[in-house]
Design a protein around this motif. Sequence first.
Motif, PDB file in Angstrom:
ATOM      1  N   VAL A 159       0.707  -1.232   0.063  1.00 48.98           N
ATOM      2  CA  VAL A 159       0.013   0.100  -0.014  1.00 48.98           C
ATOM      3  C   VAL A 159       0.920   1.274  -0.015  1.00 48.98           C
ATOM      4  CG1 VAL A 159      -1.664   1.343   1.248  1.00 48.98           C
ATOM      5  CG2 VAL A 159      -2.010  -1.120   1.054  1.00 48.98           C
ATOM      6  N   ALA A 160       1.928   1.264   1.167  1.00 55.04           N
ATOM      7  CA  ALA A 160       2.752   2.291   0.825  1.00 55.04           C
ATOM      8  C   ALA A 160       3.376   2.828  -0.538  1.00 55.04           C
ATOM      9  CB  ALA A 160       4.000   2.055   1.712  1.00 55.04           C
ATOM     10  N   ARG A 161       3.824   1.707  -1.424  1.00 56.11           N
ATOM     11  CA  ARG A 161       4.403   1.859  -2.659  1.00 56.11           C
ATOM     12  C   ARG A 161       3.345   2.247  -3.749  1.00 56.11           C
ATOM     13  NH1 ARG A 161       6.417  -3.391  -1.647  1.00 56.11           N
ATOM     14  NH2 ARG A 161       8.426  -3.180  -0.862  1.00 56.11           N
ATOM     15  N   GLU A 162       2.220   1.791  -3.582  1.00 56.32           N
ATOM     16  CA  GLU A 162       0.991   2.318  -4.475  1.00 56.32           C
ATOM     17  C   GLU A 162       0.853   3.961  -4.109  1.00 56.32           C
ATOM     18  OE1 GLU A 162      -2.363   0.114  -3.529  1.00 56.32           O
ATOM     19  OE2 GLU A 162      -1.594  -2.006  -4.284  1.00 56.32           O
ATOM     20  N   LEU A 163       0.747   4.259  -2.875  1.00 57.40           N
ATOM     21  CA  LEU A 163       0.698   5.709  -2.566  1.00 57.40           C
ATOM     22  C   LEU A 163       1.664   6.347  -3.255  1.00 57.40           C
ATOM     23  CD1 LEU A 163      -0.923   5.410   1.081  1.00 57.40           C
ATOM     24  CD2 LEU A 163      -2.293   6.057  -0.961  1.00 57.40           C
ATOM     25  N   ALA A 164       3.032   5.864  -2.905  1.00 58.60           N
ATOM     26  CA  ALA A 164       4.063   6.821  -3.462  1.00 58.60           C
ATOM     27  C   ALA A 164       4.063   6.734  -4.805  1.00 58.60           C
ATOM     28  CB  ALA A 164       5.196   6.121  -3.163  1.00 58.60           C
ATOM     29  N   ASP A 165       3.450   5.745  -5.515  1.00 56.58           N
ATOM     30  CA  ASP A 165       3.422   5.646  -7.211  1.00 56.58           C
ATOM     31  C   ASP A 165       2.465   6.547  -7.669  1.00 56.58           C
ATOM     32  OD1 ASP A 165       5.415   3.848  -7.214  1.00 56.58           O
ATOM     33  OD2 ASP A 165       4.175   2.176  -7.706  1.00 56.58           O
ATOM     34  N   GLU A 166       1.413   6.982  -6.608  1.00 62.49           N
ATOM     35  CA  GLU A 166       0.131   7.960  -7.061  1.00 62.49           C
ATOM     36  C   GLU A 166       0.650   9.436  -6.813  1.00 62.49           C
ATOM     37  OE1 GLU A 166      -3.246   6.758  -5.377  1.00 62.49           O
ATOM     38  OE2 GLU A 166      -2.918   4.393  -5.516  1.00 62.49           O
ATOM     39  N   GLY A 167       1.842   9.570  -6.211  1.00 63.24           N
ATOM     40  CA  GLY A 167       2.379  10.843  -6.022  1.00 63.24           C
ATOM     41  C   GLY A 167       2.414  11.408  -4.653  1.00 63.24           C
ATOM     42  N   PHE A 168       1.700  10.684  -3.761  1.00 63.13           N
ATOM     43  CA  PHE A 168       1.999  11.171  -2.239  1.00 63.13           C
ATOM     44  C   PHE A 168       3.234  10.934  -1.783  1.00 63.13           C
ATOM     45  CE2 PHE A 168      -2.497   9.502  -2.935  1.00 63.13           C
ATOM     46  CZ  PHE A 168      -3.253  10.714  -2.113  1.00 63.13           C
ATOM     47  N   ASN A 169       3.729  11.696  -0.821  1.00 64.57           N
ATOM     48  CA  ASN A 169       4.961  11.537   0.287  1.00 64.57           C
ATOM     49  C   ASN A 169       4.641  10.414   0.738  1.00 64.57           C
ATOM     50  OD1 ASN A 169       6.252  13.927  -1.013  1.00 64.57           O
ATOM     51  ND2 ASN A 169       5.268  15.245  -0.032  1.00 64.57           N
ATOM     52  N   VAL A 170       5.258   9.544   0.975  1.00 62.89           N
ATOM     53  CA  VAL A 170       5.137   8.149   1.989  1.00 62.89           C
ATOM     54  C   VAL A 170       6.396   8.251   2.812  1.00 62.89           C
ATOM     55  CG1 VAL A 170       4.578   5.824   2.143  1.00 62.89           C
ATOM     56  CG2 VAL A 170       3.430   7.448   0.283  1.00 62.89           C
ATOM     57  N   VAL A 171       6.109   8.109   4.131  1.00 66.78           N
ATOM     58  CA  VAL A 171       7.268   7.874   5.017  1.00 66.78           C
ATOM     59  C   VAL A 171       6.845   6.274   5.871  1.00 66.78           C
ATOM     60  CG1 VAL A 171       8.259   8.463   7.188  1.00 66.78           C
ATOM     61  CG2 VAL A 171       7.475  10.294   5.561  1.00 66.78           C
ATOM     62  N   VAL A 172       7.829   5.684   6.019  1.00 69.10           N
ATOM     63  CA  VAL A 172       7.610   4.433   6.663  1.00 69.10           C
ATOM     64  C   VAL A 172       8.825   4.041   7.601  1.00 69.10           C
ATOM     65  CG1 VAL A 172       6.193   3.259   4.861  1.00 69.10           C
ATOM     66  CG2 VAL A 172       8.549   2.785   4.704  1.00 69.10           C
ATOM     67  N   GLY A 173       8.298   3.353   8.779  1.00 64.94           N
ATOM     68  CA  GLY A 173       9.342   2.990   9.690  1.00 64.94           C
ATOM     69  C   GLY A 173       9.979   3.917  10.619  1.00 64.94           C
ATOM     70  N   ARG A 174       9.434   5.251  10.405  1.00 63.86           N
ATOM     71  CA  ARG A 174      10.099   6.155  11.122  1.00 63.86           C
ATOM     72  C   ARG A 174       9.020   6.810  12.182  1.00 63.86           C
ATOM     73  NH1 ARG A 174      14.917   8.663   7.329  1.00 63.86           N
ATOM     74  NH2 ARG A 174      15.444   9.835   9.346  1.00 63.86           N
ATOM     75  N   CYS A 175       9.505   7.474  13.349  1.00 59.15           N
ATOM     76  CA  CYS A 175       8.517   7.835  14.184  1.00 59.15           C
ATOM     77  C   CYS A 175       8.324   9.602  14.025  1.00 59.15           C
ATOM     78  CB  CYS A 175       8.829   7.644  15.702  1.00 59.15           C
ATOM     79  SG  CYS A 175       7.766   8.356  16.955  1.00 59.15           S
ATOM     80  N   MET A 176       7.276   9.796  13.742  1.00 61.44           N
ATOM     81  CA  MET A 176       7.283  11.650  13.589  1.00 61.44           C
ATOM     82  C   MET A 176       7.719  12.244  14.899  1.00 61.44           C
ATOM     83  SD  MET A 176       3.793  13.667  12.378  1.00 61.44           S
ATOM     84  CE  MET A 176       4.223  15.166  11.705  1.00 61.44           C
ATOM     85  N   LYS A 177       7.381  11.742  16.005  1.00 55.51           N
ATOM     86  CA  LYS A 177       8.035  12.556  17.129  1.00 55.51           C
ATOM     87  C   LYS A 177       9.439  12.636  17.234  1.00 55.51           C
ATOM     88  CE  LYS A 177       8.408  10.300  21.049  1.00 55.51           C
ATOM     89  NZ  LYS A 177       8.915   9.458  22.141  1.00 55.51           N
ATOM     90  N   VAL A 178      10.068  11.407  16.851  1.00 60.86           N
ATOM     91  CA  VAL A 178      11.507  11.244  16.851  1.00 60.86           C
ATOM     92  C   VAL A 178      12.123  12.020  15.788  1.00 60.86           C
ATOM     93  CG1 VAL A 178      13.417   9.824  16.368  1.00 60.86           C
ATOM     94  CG2 VAL A 178      11.675   9.236  17.751  1.00 60.86           C
ATOM     95  N   GLU A 179      11.487  12.198  14.679  1.00 60.79           N
ATOM     96  CA  GLU A 179      12.083  13.006  13.310  1.00 60.79           C
ATOM     97  C   GLU A 179      11.733  14.398  13.658  1.00 60.79           C
ATOM     98  OE1 GLU A 179      13.993  11.564  11.365  1.00 60.79           O
ATOM     99  OE2 GLU A 179      13.454   9.538  12.350  1.00 60.79           O
ATOM    100  N   CYS A 180      10.850  15.016  14.468  1.00 59.51           N
ATOM    101  CA  CYS A 180      10.640  16.386  14.706  1.00 59.51           C
ATOM    102  C   CYS A 180      11.611  16.672  15.794  1.00 59.51           C
ATOM    103  CB  CYS A 180       9.266  16.400  15.544  1.00 59.51           C
ATOM    104  SG  CYS A 180       7.772  16.740  14.143  1.00 59.51           S
TER     105      CYS A 180
END
Length: 138
Positions: A113-134
Amino acid sequence: MPILRGDEELEKVLKGSRTVAVLGASTDPRKPSFFVSLVVRTYGFRMFFVNPDHAGEEILGERVYASLRDVPVDIDIVDVFRRPSAARDVAEEIRAKGCRTVWFQPGTEDMRVARELADEGFNVVVGRCMKVECRKLL
């Protein structure tokens, strides 16, 4: 569009975003969706919470919506806290809303599903925590 992996890509997405919808938001302060949201909000993001089981209640002083479609503003980042088995339903909701970035928290991703969304033009992030990245990038 590829799945975003590098710090520079994530920093650009975070700095270019203002609104975050948390899918699978919990009212329980011990749950990751709650404490991640608490931290992410401190970086200036406007937070919206989505969980049909808690619709009409409040999380961190904000109304909880039944679905992403019910959120009354455009959303920059959808922060996903749902089981991988729900990824296809999550993707349909995201497509209907038209968000720019889908952030699958660690353990929530379905890579097909992540690859499908990326192929459709969405930015997709997997395996990383938004809190940690902020904390690391902002």
